[in-house]
Design an enzyme around this catalytic site. Sequence first.
Site, short mmCIF file in Angstrom:
data_model
loop_
_atom_site.label_atom_id
_atom_site.label_comp_id
_atom_site.label_asym_id
_atom_site.label_seq_id
_atom_site.Cartn_x
_atom_site.Cartn_y
_atom_site.Cartn_z
CD GLN A 1 18.14 3.36 38.07
OE1 GLN A 1 17.56 2.44 37.51
NE2 GLN A 1 17.61 4.56 38.18
CG HIS B 1 22.52 -0.66 37.64
ND1 HIS B 1 21.57 -0.06 36.86
CD2 HIS B 1 21.84 -1.33 38.60
CE1 HIS B 1 20.35 -0.37 37.32
NE2 HIS B 1 20.50 -1.13 38.39
CB SER C 1 12.41 4.91 32.57
OG SER C 1 13.27 3.83 32.84
#
Length: 253
Positions: free
Chosen positions: A102, A120, A188
């Site tokens: 990411q 991303h 996360s």
Amino acid sequence: MRGNPSDEMRDRIRGARRWLVLTGAGISAESGVPTFRGAGGLWEGSRPEELASPEGFRADPARVWRWYRWRRELIRGVEPNEGHRAIARLERCVPELCLATQNVDGLHERAGSRNLLELHGNLLRSHCLEGCSAETTEDPEAAVPLCRCGAPLRPSVVWFGETLDEQVLREAFARCERCDVCLIVGTSGVVYPAAALPGIARQAGALLIEVNPEETPLTGLCDRSIRGPAAQQLPAWMRECGWEEEPTPPAGV
Ligand code: OAD
């Protein structure tokens, strides 16, 4: 026995052919790149929608560019850490490994990872806001650099409210559907669709291992949770699995 591997788990890891590694901002934390959430994170005291959304960019493109240029400078001044390097080494030790990150900082590539999906995008690139494909050199002096067509350039990262590159996402899901081990590092696990990838791997019967100092919403899915910073824990875990050194290249190479 979440924290320590059994012999059976070690055998499963050593016998695994297909690997999917999912990383998030935590893997770059020890290089000096701030994470997004939590104390000292990039989102602390700022509004993500102002800095990282199409609406925020249209409202104040110069402000958004200032923020991304600051992040670029930061990234240019740091180095990949032992965590990035351990993942690059793992790719050379196992038959097939796909790294879905990411992160937009390019540190995995600099550490030597090759089979890389940047979910991303990449902070160091830019493209035309209107989507034209003109070859353009970005003017570093302009508050808002322009494309040759006259439209603003924008950083090539995925913003809130935008969809991920379809081909990249399809490839990541396909890799999860057929992986034997899914290693999840420093995320996360709250931003979708990336956060859905470990669940796909789980459904496909993969072994799931998480490396993170904190518990996350993905922890409950995992067969093993290694609690601690990635730059310390990943090299130790590689040694524990028996990957002490670089693999020997095949004869004749
Ligand atoms: P977050 O900032 O949400 O989470 C970072 C995670 O890394 C947390 O779970 C920390 O506990 C963990 N962590 C911190 N230090 C670590 C270390 N040294 N080693 C290992 N783990 C550590 O970052 P992401 O999960 O990557 O999206 O966030 C996902 C997406 O949200 C980002 O790609 C970004 C953000 O908004 C976009 O900008 C589109």
